[in-house]
Write an enzyme that holds these catalytic residues in place. Structure first.
Site, short mmCIF file in Angstrom:
data_model
loop_
_atom_site.label_atom_id
_atom_site.label_comp_id
_atom_site.label_asym_id
_atom_site.label_seq_id
_atom_site.Cartn_x
_atom_site.Cartn_y
_atom_site.Cartn_z
N PHE A 139 0.87 -1.19 0.00
CA PHE A 139 0.00 0.00 0.00
C PHE A 139 0.90 1.23 0.00
O PHE A 139 1.69 1.43 0.91
CB PHE A 139 -0.92 0.04 1.22
CG PHE A 139 -1.85 1.23 1.18
CD1 PHE A 139 -3.07 1.17 0.49
CD2 PHE A 139 -1.50 2.43 1.79
CE1 PHE A 139 -3.91 2.28 0.43
CE2 PHE A 139 -2.34 3.54 1.73
CZ PHE A 139 -3.54 3.46 1.05
N ASP A 224 9.22 2.67 1.73
CA ASP A 224 8.07 3.43 2.21
C ASP A 224 7.94 3.17 3.71
O ASP A 224 7.49 2.12 4.13
CB ASP A 224 6.81 2.97 1.45
CG ASP A 224 5.55 3.68 1.93
OD1 ASP A 224 5.56 4.26 3.02
OD2 ASP A 224 4.54 3.62 1.19
N LYS A 253 2.67 10.01 8.11
CA LYS A 253 1.85 9.69 9.27
C LYS A 253 2.32 10.33 10.60
O LYS A 253 1.82 11.37 10.97
CB LYS A 253 1.67 8.19 9.39
CG LYS A 253 0.81 7.65 8.23
CD LYS A 253 0.14 6.33 8.53
CE LYS A 253 -0.99 6.06 7.57
NZ LYS A 253 -0.64 5.29 6.38
C1 PLP Z 1 -0.95 5.44 4.97
C2 PLP Z 1 0.10 5.02 4.03
C3 PLP Z 1 0.35 5.74 2.85
C4 PLP Z 1 -0.52 6.88 2.41
O1 PLP Z 1 -0.44 7.96 3.28
P1 PLP Z 1 -1.54 9.13 3.20
O2 PLP Z 1 -1.00 10.14 4.16
O3 PLP Z 1 -2.83 8.54 3.62
O4 PLP Z 1 -1.56 9.63 1.81
C5 PLP Z 1 1.42 5.34 2.08
N1 PLP Z 1 2.20 4.31 2.41
C6 PLP Z 1 1.98 3.60 3.54
C7 PLP Z 1 2.90 2.48 3.88
C8 PLP Z 1 0.93 3.92 4.38
O5 PLP Z 1 0.68 3.19 5.47
#
Ligand code: PLP
Length: 399
Positions: A139, A224, A253
């Site tokens: 994700f 990520d 986050k």
């Molecule tokens: C939540 C998340 C995103 C997206 O972040 P947003 O601030 O909601 O755009 C991307 N990568 C990972 C691993 C995430 O958990």
């Protein structure tokens, strides 16, 4: 003040329906607890989905925001911004990477990473090198580029055609990755701990081998760390558990202590591929968000929250293992530090609802995985309180 029911009724009328929401409106938070509009108190083990790592309304973040709000809230990236420069320096020192770019969310940080990888690869190998290999169950966000790197078919299908140039291989399968690399590949992108995909960890040996493979083939390694980074796994960055360092890393986050901010960091040679005009963000790296992020990093250190996440994470995982041993519907407990998942043999949503009614906020991901993302300062006594509710919920489901 509106009640839960009044807020929900208006929300259904006026807010686009992009979320499956619990029937409560949260109006106030303090530390590990939140209150809804009807005055009910909850122990918060969702933590704003890994955003509220300092708990709710940490006084130092609140004070830093208030002071910055009285000084300069916004001024544009046409000018230098001291809190942004200081935050970039701090993140570079902490990560060993070279330079930072700031945006407002995780998906934007990943967009920036994808663009930087393409630009750098083009400068090295020409316009045919643009493909990124991502992982199954990944994700990376919901804008079209980040969505193209996101695996889950049900998130993608309605919006096709997506950005071309992405392939998927199973996590922890080195030969599948090796076989997927060709002359078009420019980068490998992965979450060291997959969050939304159901709390799956990249094995340390796998990360080491991926890093070696990337070096050998001249590919960029993109991590990520939007969800697993910034202390959650018991190290500041999840990749620090192994002997690897990415070429590009994305954060968001937790970074702003609850305030929106995202960051993309890269080694200096890669970072220099971006020149003025290549990328930007009106709000990215604004003084207010950067002041909050600087406070976040200070509090992590002052309160040894990364150490606490490691210690209490072990305790919490042991308690979850005990629960799993007692109830056959628990299939597996996994995760690291304070990103923990419990896979069930049935849909997790009814347990999430029952826990909330009993005063505990938890979350379900990938349908049948309960996910726990409490603040990094969570204490063993908080875990005990949550576990007591969990036992009651599981007993109720079994009965
Ligand atoms: C939540 C998340 C995103 C997206 O972040 P947003 O601030 O909601 O755009 C991307 N990568 C990972 C691993 C995430 O958990």
């Amino acid at each position: 003040m509106l009640t839960n029911a009044e807020i929900i009724e208006r929300g259904n009328r006026y807010v686009m329906s992009t979320y499956g929401r619990a029937p409560v409106a949260l109006v106030r938070g303090e530390g590990i607890r939140v209150w809804d509009a009807d005055g009910k108190c909850y122990l918060d083990f969702v933590g704003g989905l890994a955003v509220n790592s300092l708990g709710h309304c940490h006084p130092k973040v609140a004070a830093s925001l208030a002071a910055q709000a009285r000084t300069l809230i916004h001024c544009s990236n046409l000018y230098w911004i001291e809190p942004q420069v200081r935050l970039a320096q701090r993140l570079v020192e902490l990560s060993g990477l070279g330079q930072a770019f700031f945006c407002n969310s995780g998906t934007e940080a990943n967009e920036a990473a994808i663009k930087l990888a393409r630009k750098y690869a083009r400068s090295q190998g020409g316009p045919e090198r643009y493909e990124i290999i991502a992982m199954e169950k990944s994700f990376h966000g919901r804008t079209l580029g980040a969505l193209a790197a996101t695996w889950q078919p049900k998130l993608r299908e309605a919006f096709e055609p997506l950005v071309p140039g992405f392939k998927f291989v199973p996590l922890n399968d080195l030969s599948a990755l090796e076989a997927a690399i060709d002359e078009k590949t420019c980068a490998v992108m992965l979450e060291p701990v997959q969050g939304e995909g159901g709390v799956h960890m990249a094995a340390p040996d796998y990360l080491k081998e991926v890093s070696r493979l990337c070096r050998e083939k001249g590919l960029l390694l993109i991590f990520d760390e939007v969800q697993c980074g910034l202390g959650r796994t018991g190290r500041l960055f999840a990749w620090q558990h192994g002997e690897v360092r990415p070429d590009i890393m994305t954060l968001a986050k937790a970074l702003g202590g609850g305030v929106p901010i995202g960051a993309m960091l890269a080694g200096e040679a890669v970072a220099r591929a971006f020149v003025p005009g290549d990328h930007g963000s009106t709000f990215g790296g604004n003084p207010l968000a950067c002041a909050a992020a600087l406070a976040y990093l200070e509090v992590l250190e002052e309160e040894d929250l990364v150490g606490n996440a490691a210690r209490v994470g072990v305790y919490f995982q042991e308690r979850l293992q005990e629960l799993a041993a007692r109830f056959p519907l628990c299939q597996e407990v996994r995760g690291r530090g304070l990103i923990l998942g419990m896979e069930l043999s049935r849909p997790a949503a009814p347990l999430v609802d029952a826990a909330r009614e009993a005063g505990l906020l938890i979350n379900a991901t990938s349908g049948n995985v309960l996910r726990f993302l409490p603040p990094l300062g969570v204490q063993p006594s908080d875990v005990d309180e949550a576990m007591e509710i969990m036992y009651r919920v599981f007993e109720g489901i079994e009965a």
